[in-house]
Scaffold this active site. Structure first.
Site, PDB file in Angstrom:
ATOM      1  N   GLU A  34      -8.868 -20.403 -43.775  1.00 45.14           N
ATOM      2  CA  GLU A  34      -9.404 -19.380 -44.029  1.00 45.14           C
ATOM      3  C   GLU A  34     -10.965 -19.741 -44.253  1.00 45.14           C
ATOM      4  OE1 GLU A  34      -7.926 -16.722 -47.510  1.00 45.14           O
ATOM      5  OE2 GLU A  34      -8.580 -18.826 -48.313  1.00 45.14           O
ATOM      6  N   LYS A  60      -6.864 -13.783 -57.130  1.00 44.42           N
ATOM      7  CA  LYS A  60      -7.700 -14.802 -58.416  1.00 44.42           C
ATOM      8  C   LYS A  60      -8.285 -14.801 -59.122  1.00 44.42           C
ATOM      9  CE  LYS A  60      -9.760 -14.992 -53.308  1.00 44.42           C
ATOM     10  NZ  LYS A  60     -10.841 -15.367 -52.349  1.00 44.42           N
ATOM     11  N   GLU A  88     -12.370 -21.773 -52.843  1.00 50.37           N
ATOM     12  CA  GLU A  88     -13.562 -22.119 -53.612  1.00 50.37           C
ATOM     13  C   GLU A  88     -12.842 -22.826 -54.817  1.00 50.37           C
ATOM     14  OE1 GLU A  88     -11.513 -18.106 -54.690  1.00 50.37           O
ATOM     15  OE2 GLU A  88     -12.724 -17.357 -53.083  1.00 50.37           O
ATOM     16  N   GLY A 141     -14.359 -13.030 -48.547  1.00 51.95           N
ATOM     17  CA  GLY A 141     -14.874 -12.125 -49.710  1.00 51.95           C
ATOM     18  C   GLY A 141     -16.267 -12.088 -49.207  1.00 51.95           C
TER      19      GLY A 141
END
Ligand code: 13P
Length: 251
Positions: free
Chosen positions: A164, A11, A96, A170
């Site tokens: 995911e 990331k 994201e 996270g």
């Protein structure tokens, strides 16, 4: 499919110096023969330095994104053509990117095609939000992401799909192996409808979301899980090496 695929998504972390240190530590931790496909995905600015640091290693390199056009007036973007001599993989449609940067299935589809067109294997991410799971629509959400992202794509090519669940990314709240396997079977079934049983059986399916050395073995032991997409734990060389070793021993 016998060997597993373990991908580290760094990331927006690491300076160039830190990236080289991290990948060097991973490479030395994995210097003995490991039966796993290992991929690191550093930020764009570290790709070349990481490539140089990995010169004699079997570790592969992935980018975290690409733009679908080949070149031109697209300030700030990076194309598949720019990545192709550096990367074997590219992550597309990460949750994201979908939630923060507004990427749609149409964008993801263009990126998948651009990656394949330049000889880079796309790792296409799909996954439902907590709200979608609670309202019982996880399967339909993921199926439409898979169908939308792979519209017009030959899945017999080098396509990788990563499941995911957004609520597991996270958060430390990893999906149970049963939940992950159930969704993977659904994804495999969807791929069969798209491209036939044979091609679908060859698509590596990765689980991502709070993967660590303690839980990766349970995922890899599931019939439809062929690897893992690791975020936080891939930033620590020791943890990532341990994840790869555990996964390789279970696959
Ligand atoms: P974490 O492993 O930190 O949950 O991140 C998962 C992920 O988003 C990998 O792409």
């Amino acid at each position: 499919m016998s060997i597993c695929t373990i991908v580290g998504n760094w990331k927006m972390n690491t300076t160039v110096t830190e990236a080289v240190e991290l990948v060097s530590a991973v490479a030395s931790g994995l210097s003995s023969e490991i039966s796993a496909e290992v991929v690191v995905c550093p930020p764009f600015i570290s790709l070349v330095s990481v490539q140089l640091a990995l010169h004699s290693s079997t570790i592969s390199i992935g980018a975290q994104n690409l733009y679908h056009e080949m070149n031109g007036a697209y300030t700030g973007e990076i194309s598949g053509g720019m990545l192709k001599n550096i990367c074997q993989y590219v992550i597309v449609g990460h949750s994201e990117r979908r939630s923060i940067f507004g990427e749609t299935d149409v964008d993801v589809n263009l990126k998948v095609k651009a990656a394949l067109g330049t000889g880079i294997a796309p790792i296409m991410c799909v996954g439902e939000s907590l709200e979608e799971r609670e309202r019982g629509s996880a399967n339909s959400v993921v199926e439409s992401q898979v169908r939308g992202g792979l519209e017009g794509v030959d899945i017999g090519a080098d396509v990788v799909v990563a499941y995911e669940p957004v609520w597991a990314v996270g958060t430390g709240q990893s999906a149970s192996p049963e939940i992950a396997q159930a969704m993977m079977a659904h994804i495999r079934g969807t791929l069969e409808k798209i491209g036939g049983k044979d091609a679908a059986s060859r698509v590596p399916l990765l689980y991502g979301g709070s993967v660590n050395a303690g839980n990766v073995g349970e995922y890899i032991s599931q019939p439809d899980i062929n690897g893992a997409l690791v975020g936080g734990a891939s930033l620590d060389a020791e943890s990532f090496v341990e994840i790869v070793k555990v996964a390789a021993s279970k696959s």
